[in-house]
Design an enzyme around this catalytic site. Structure first.
Site, PDB file in Angstrom:
ATOM      1  N   ALA A  14       0.799  -1.229   0.000  1.00 55.52           N
ATOM      2  CA  ALA A  14       0.000   0.000   0.000  1.00 55.52           C
ATOM      3  C   ALA A  14       0.828   1.274   0.000  1.00 55.52           C
ATOM      4  O   ALA A  14       0.725   2.102  -0.916  1.00 55.52           O
ATOM      5  CB  ALA A  14      -0.954  -0.011   1.188  1.00 55.52           C
ATOM      6  N   ALA A  15       1.636   1.492   1.026  1.00 61.50           N
ATOM      7  CA  ALA A  15       2.374   2.750   1.120  1.00 61.50           C
ATOM      8  C   ALA A  15       3.408   2.880   0.019  1.00 61.50           C
ATOM      9  O   ALA A  15       3.514   3.928  -0.637  1.00 61.50           O
ATOM     10  CB  ALA A  15       3.044   2.862   2.496  1.00 61.50           C
ATOM     11  N   ARG A  25       2.946  10.063 -11.358  1.00 61.22           N
ATOM     12  CA  ARG A  25       2.004  11.058 -11.863  1.00 61.22           C
ATOM     13  C   ARG A  25       2.643  12.450 -11.896  1.00 61.22           C
ATOM     14  O   ARG A  25       2.327  13.268 -12.756  1.00 61.22           O
ATOM     15  CB  ARG A  25       0.744  11.097 -10.995  1.00 61.22           C
ATOM     16  CG  ARG A  25      -0.091   9.825 -11.022  1.00 61.22           C
ATOM     17  CD  ARG A  25      -1.377   9.989 -10.248  1.00 61.22           C
ATOM     18  NE  ARG A  25      -2.002   8.699 -10.008  1.00 61.22           N
ATOM     19  CZ  ARG A  25      -1.957   8.050  -8.858  1.00 61.22           C
ATOM     20  NH1 ARG A  25      -1.323   8.580  -7.816  1.00 61.22           N
ATOM     21  NH2 ARG A  25      -2.526   6.874  -8.722  1.00 61.22           N
ATOM     22  N   SER A  44       0.561  -4.414  -4.112  1.00 60.05           N
ATOM     23  CA  SER A  44      -0.642  -3.577  -3.992  1.00 60.05           C
ATOM     24  C   SER A  44      -1.906  -4.398  -3.701  1.00 60.05           C
ATOM     25  O   SER A  44      -2.892  -4.326  -4.426  1.00 60.05           O
ATOM     26  CB  SER A  44      -0.850  -2.771  -5.282  1.00 60.05           C
ATOM     27  OG  SER A  44       0.253  -1.938  -5.530  1.00 60.05           O
ATOM     28  N   CYS A  48      -6.146  -6.384   4.629  1.00 65.64           N
ATOM     29  CA  CYS A  48      -7.363  -6.333   5.451  1.00 65.64           C
ATOM     30  C   CYS A  48      -8.443  -7.273   4.925  1.00 65.64           C
ATOM     31  O   CYS A  48      -9.346  -7.672   5.666  1.00 65.64           O
ATOM     32  CB  CYS A  48      -7.908  -4.914   5.488  1.00 65.64           C
ATOM     33  SG  CYS A  48      -6.760  -3.685   6.115  1.00 65.64           S
ATOM     34  N   ASP A 290       2.887   0.716   7.746  1.00 65.53           N
ATOM     35  CA  ASP A 290       2.918   0.064   9.055  1.00 65.53           C
ATOM     36  C   ASP A 290       4.272   0.127   9.740  1.00 65.53           C
ATOM     37  O   ASP A 290       4.393  -0.301  10.895  1.00 65.53           O
ATOM     38  CB  ASP A 290       2.500  -1.397   8.910  1.00 65.53           C
ATOM     39  CG  ASP A 290       1.043  -1.565   8.519  1.00 65.53           C
ATOM     40  OD1 ASP A 290       0.336  -0.549   8.445  1.00 65.53           O
ATOM     41  OD2 ASP A 290       0.613  -2.714   8.278  1.00 65.53           O
ATOM     42  N   TYR A 433     -31.715  12.185   9.325  1.00 67.85           N
ATOM     43  CA  TYR A 433     -32.721  11.378  10.026  1.00 67.85           C
ATOM     44  C   TYR A 433     -33.847  10.981   9.083  1.00 67.85           C
ATOM     45  O   TYR A 433     -34.395  11.796   8.346  1.00 67.85           O
ATOM     46  CB  TYR A 433     -33.328  12.139  11.210  1.00 67.85           C
ATOM     47  CG  TYR A 433     -34.632  11.526  11.659  1.00 67.85           C
ATOM     48  CD1 TYR A 433     -34.644  10.271  12.266  1.00 67.85           C
ATOM     49  CD2 TYR A 433     -35.854  12.161  11.420  1.00 67.85           C
ATOM     50  CE1 TYR A 433     -35.846   9.673  12.645  1.00 67.85           C
ATOM     51  CE2 TYR A 433     -37.053  11.578  11.789  1.00 67.85           C
ATOM     52  CZ  TYR A 433     -37.048  10.336  12.400  1.00 67.85           C
ATOM     53  OH  TYR A 433     -38.227   9.739  12.754  1.00 67.85           O
ATOM     54  N   TRP A 441     -33.320  10.940  17.539  1.00 66.60           N
ATOM     55  CA  TRP A 441     -32.045  11.291  18.153  1.00 66.60           C
ATOM     56  C   TRP A 441     -31.066  10.163  17.839  1.00 66.60           C
ATOM     57  O   TRP A 441     -31.202   9.059  18.345  1.00 66.60           O
ATOM     58  CB  TRP A 441     -32.179  11.457  19.671  1.00 66.60           C
ATOM     59  CG  TRP A 441     -32.725  12.791  20.080  1.00 66.60           C
ATOM     60  CD1 TRP A 441     -34.033  13.090  20.348  1.00 66.60           C
ATOM     61  CD2 TRP A 441     -31.983  13.992  20.259  1.00 66.60           C
ATOM     62  NE1 TRP A 441     -34.152  14.415  20.676  1.00 66.60           N
ATOM     63  CE2 TRP A 441     -32.907  15.000  20.642  1.00 66.60           C
ATOM     64  CE3 TRP A 441     -30.641  14.335  20.125  1.00 66.60           C
ATOM     65  CZ2 TRP A 441     -32.528  16.307  20.890  1.00 66.60           C
ATOM     66  CZ3 TRP A 441     -30.251  15.644  20.393  1.00 66.60           C
ATOM     67  CH2 TRP A 441     -31.189  16.615  20.761  1.00 66.60           C
ATOM     68  N   ARG A 449     -25.220  13.908  24.496  1.00 64.91           N
ATOM     69  CA  ARG A 449     -26.040  14.602  25.486  1.00 64.91           C
ATOM     70  C   ARG A 449     -25.746  14.101  26.876  1.00 64.91           C
ATOM     71  O   ARG A 449     -25.602  14.886  27.830  1.00 64.91           O
ATOM     72  CB  ARG A 449     -27.531  14.389  25.164  1.00 64.91           C
ATOM     73  CG  ARG A 449     -28.021  15.107  23.930  1.00 64.91           C
ATOM     74  CD  ARG A 449     -29.477  14.810  23.665  1.00 64.91           C
ATOM     75  NE  ARG A 449     -30.366  15.325  24.717  1.00 64.91           N
ATOM     76  CZ  ARG A 449     -31.671  15.131  24.748  1.00 64.91           C
ATOM     77  NH1 ARG A 449     -32.254  14.407  23.791  1.00 64.91           N
ATOM     78  NH2 ARG A 449     -32.401  15.623  25.708  1.00 64.91           N
TER      79      ARG A 449
END
Length: 459
Positions: A14-15, A25, A44, A48, A290, A433, A441, A449
């Protein structure tokens, strides 16, 4: 005329490959040569997704691969597979690599370097840990080996060691294969990324699914049969029969190369970088994924958070900077979500012990609600726990355990944490909602709250 600069990338997932792709690019092959090294068979890919491939939810391994080595090479990235970097010579601006098929070694010079060596699974030095039938699930190769083992194994008893994200996801995967699953963990409750009171909800739900969870227990050895294969997992007090063992104990930064090269490491063993992901004290070296530590925006401290979301963002930032542009990665709030069967588990920010560790005084609020209006078909229960700083009311963390529709609600809290909102401010958030999606709520607002009231009471 050759390229004016060479970018070398260590790590093809990934990284590393996000950095390489973004740098490409920014600059064409005539301006920037890019050479990447990957010791595995795949580039690549989504680590996960491995538990979901093992479970059968994802049917084809190829679906987990975002871009193949061939596709990278077609974009003028010289990706060298099955090639391991064995040394970084910082003073000489070069890396030594070894072809894992032929054994041939060579040096490659660089003008700019990206270290994206990932993490290594924690594998305790226990008797029998290397026996056939004992598996980790860090790479696609690991996943394939586990699937092959499952197809050859006649018994139907599995033990998963470790009850973190990988552990609970693998417990579900093995359950789907028809195994009797026992989960053994040293923690007080499953999912140590949650507070114990929220982890208890996970424990109860997993028991209802038929998964046996053994907490506060350390594995002492792996027992084998006459054929050398695993037959049980032993603890101080019991033996748990096992035809398959899966290790889900966690990971730690893979910084062996970086340490040997004298690059700076943090308290958790990860590389230290600045906001541009440049390794501290080294103008032409970047690191991401990682193998690095990142700033926790809530606690203000460095931490190791091995997640693909961060790794891809790191890569984009690194590629922009290495390609002559500009980008920064400000930090994280520690958001993560997982599931076991139909139970969704999410958290962001600090747990109670995290807040205590950095000297924060806090209040907590825990509420029970539903994912939809209570009268609407399919409304599912969820529990939300919220931490707020005493006196100021600043949001510190949120944990959610519930059924369908619970997990992704944590994103609201992640945004509030990033913005530095108080729980009082959160109560006025204009969230969507309609009865099929939420009570009037929303559960996150109900928790805010209650937390706000706790702050006022303790002021």
């Amino acid at each position: 005329m050759g390229a004016t600069e060479r970018l070398v990338v260590i790590g093809g997932d990934a990284a590393g490959m996000s950095a390489a792709s973004q740098a490409r690019r920014m600059k064409g092959p005539d301006e920037l040569e890019i050479v990447a090294f990957e010791r595995g068979h795949f580039s690549s890919y989504s680590a996960c997704g491995i538990p979901y491939w093992v479970s059968g939810d994802v049917t084809d391994r190829a679906e987990l691969v975002a871009r193949t080595p061939k596709e990278h090479r077609e974009r003028a990235i010289d990706l060298r597979m099955r090639t391991e970097v064995t040394e970084i010579d910082v003073a000489g601006g070069r890396v030594r690599s070894r072809d894992l098929e032929s054994g041939a070694e060579s040096w490659t010079g660089y003008d700019k370097l990206v270290v994206a060596t990932g993490a290594r699974p924690v594998r305790p030095d226990l008797p029998g840990i290397g026996a056939p039938g004992v598996h980790g699930v860090q790479t696609l190769d690991d996943g394939q080996a586990l699937l092959d083992s499952l197809s050859r194994t006649e018994g139907r008893r599995a033990v998963v060691v470790g009850a973190g994200y990988i552990g609970v996801e693998m417990a579900e995967a093995l359950l789907k294969h028809g195994y009797e699953v026992t989960l053994v963990d040293r923690g007080e409750q499953p999912m140590a990324t949650l507070d114990p009171d929220m982890g208890r909800l996970v424990h109860q739900a997993m028991s209802g699914m038929g998964i046996t969870t053994v907490s506060r227990t350390a594995v002492t050895k792996i027992l084998t049969g006459d054929d050398g294969r695993v037959r049980a997992v032993a603890t101080d007090s019991a033996e748990h029969p096992a035809d398959i063992v899966v290790l889900g104990i966690g990971v730690e930064p893979e910084t062996t190369l970086a340490r040997a090269a004298g690059l700076p490491l943090g308290h958790h063993g990860g590389l230290l970088t600045d906001l541009s992901m440049r390794v501290r004290g080294h103008e032409n070296i970047w690191a991401g994924g990682d193998c690095v530590e990142v700033l926790d925006l809530v606690s203000g401290r460095e931490r190791h958070v091995p997640l693909g979301t961060h790794a891809n963002k790191h890569g984009q930032v690194i590629g922009a900077n290495a390609g002559g542009g500009y980008g920064t990665f400000p930090g994280v709030v520690g958001t993560a979500v997982s599931k076991v069967c139909d139970l969704e588990i999410a958290r962001t920010g600090l747990r109670e012990k995290d807040a205590r560790a950095v000297g924060l005084q806090y209040v907590t609020a825990t509420i029970e609600s539903t994912s939809r209006a209570g009268y609407f078909p399919g409304a599912a229960a969820m529990t939300v726990k919220m931490l707020a700083e005493r006196r100021t009311g600043r949001l510190l963390g949120v944990q959610i355990v519930g059924r369908e529709g619970a997990g992704k609600r944590v994103d609201v809290a992640a945004v509030a944490l990033t913005a530095g909102m108080t729980v009082e401010q959160m109560t006025a958030l204009d969230l969507g909602y309609a009865p099929p999606f939420s009570p009037v709520w929303d559960p996150v607002l109900v928790a805010a709250r209650k937390a706000s009231a706790a702050v006022r009471a303790g002021a």
